[in-house]
Design an enzyme around this catalytic site. Structure first.
Site, PDB file in Angstrom:
ATOM      1  CB  CYS A 114      -1.009  -0.017   1.145  1.00  0.00           C
ATOM      2  SG  CYS A 114      -2.299   1.211   0.897  1.00  0.00           S
ATOM      3  CG  HIS A 220      -3.740  -3.322   2.804  1.00  0.00           C
ATOM      4  ND1 HIS A 220      -2.841  -2.896   3.766  1.00  0.00           N
ATOM      5  CD2 HIS A 220      -4.197  -2.209   2.186  1.00  0.00           C
ATOM      6  CE1 HIS A 220      -2.768  -1.571   3.743  1.00  0.00           C
ATOM      7  NE2 HIS A 220      -3.574  -1.128   2.791  1.00  0.00           N
ATOM      8  CD  GLU A 222      -1.661  -5.751   5.362  1.00  0.00           C
ATOM      9  OE1 GLU A 222      -1.331  -6.067   4.193  1.00  0.00           O
ATOM     10  OE2 GLU A 222      -2.187  -4.659   5.631  1.00  0.00           O
TER      11      GLU A 222
END
Ligand code: MN
Length: 243
Positions: A114, A220, A222
């Site tokens: 990001c 993203h 994660e």
């Protein structure tokens, strides 16, 4: 083989009351690095970073994870602030941007997420859309929380360059991703290659072919790695495997 240390950049936040400034990082990054077998270490932003800071940070880590966060001061790419520019964190920019350049000089593996793709691009001479909705109107909504999606929901697809490192890691040339950004890469820095785009053309992946591992994504992983997505997990595993 000993476990590898991943340095993670983080944001700053003004605390309520009298405690002053705080260093902040979403747990999802810490968890994703730990799950992939790495030792996560947070690299705080300093108000007066120095050569000693950057060398010290790079000496103790095996790889650098550029995490998400606030907007980058557009002065770093020679532009005046747009009226829709969000919060900027001067200490973070001043610490992180030179850190990226020095990590690149050392050929240290870098994974950007990001803001991380944006920092990588700016550090190497690229520019950003300061506010995507007003500067690049599109049918695709890149900030999915405005639509009521959670952070780990998929929001739009990306098309991945065949033969790229990203394609080989995720094992496909089209995948679904989440989207939690209002800025994006505009002019790509010399030495970086676009390897993924959203259906509207917004750049969602960059990599360098000249370094051990320099890969950055606008989404993203994660968040989706923990929730449900094996491809997102593989991105962290591939990063750890490159250290
Ligand atoms: Mn997006």
């Amino acid at each position: 083989m000993s476990r590898k240390v991943v340095g993670m950049t983080c944001g700053t936040m003004e605390a309520s009351g009298t405690s002053g400034l705080r260093h902040v990082l979403n747990d999802a990054y810490v968890r994703a690095i730990k799950e992939a077998g790495g030792i996560p270490v947070v690299l705080p932003s300093l108000c007066t970073p120095s050569e000693e800071t950057w060398r010290g940070y790079l000496d103790i880590i095996d790889g650098l994870l550029l995490t998400g966060g606030a907007d980058i001061d557009p002065a770093y790419y020679g532009q005046a602030p747009h009226e829709k520019l969000g919060e900027v964190q001067p200490m973070r920019d001043a610490t992180e941007i030179p850190l990226v350049r020095k990590a690149i000089e050392r050929n240290l593996p870098i994974f950007g997420i990001c803001r991380g793709i944006q920092v990588l691009n700016v550090a190497l001479g690229g520019t950003l859309y300061q506010d995507l909705p007003s500067e690049f109107p599109s049918e695709i909504h890149h900030r999915q929380t405005d639509l009521g999606y959670t952070r780990s929901d998929f929001c739009h697809s990306i098309t991945i360059e065949p033969g790229s490192r990203l394609a080989s890691i995720v094992g496909c040339t089209e995948m679904q991703v989440n989207s939690l950004h209002h800025q994006a890469v505009r002019d790509v820095a010399p030495g970086l290659k676009v390897v993924a785009r959203a259906p509207d053309g917004v750049i969602e992946g960059l990599e360098s072919e000249r370094h051990r591992f320099v890969l950055a994504v606008q989404f993203h992983p994660e968040e989706t790695a923990a929730a449900h997505d094996p491809r997102s997990k593989r991105l962290f595993e591939a990063f750890l495997a490159a250290l």
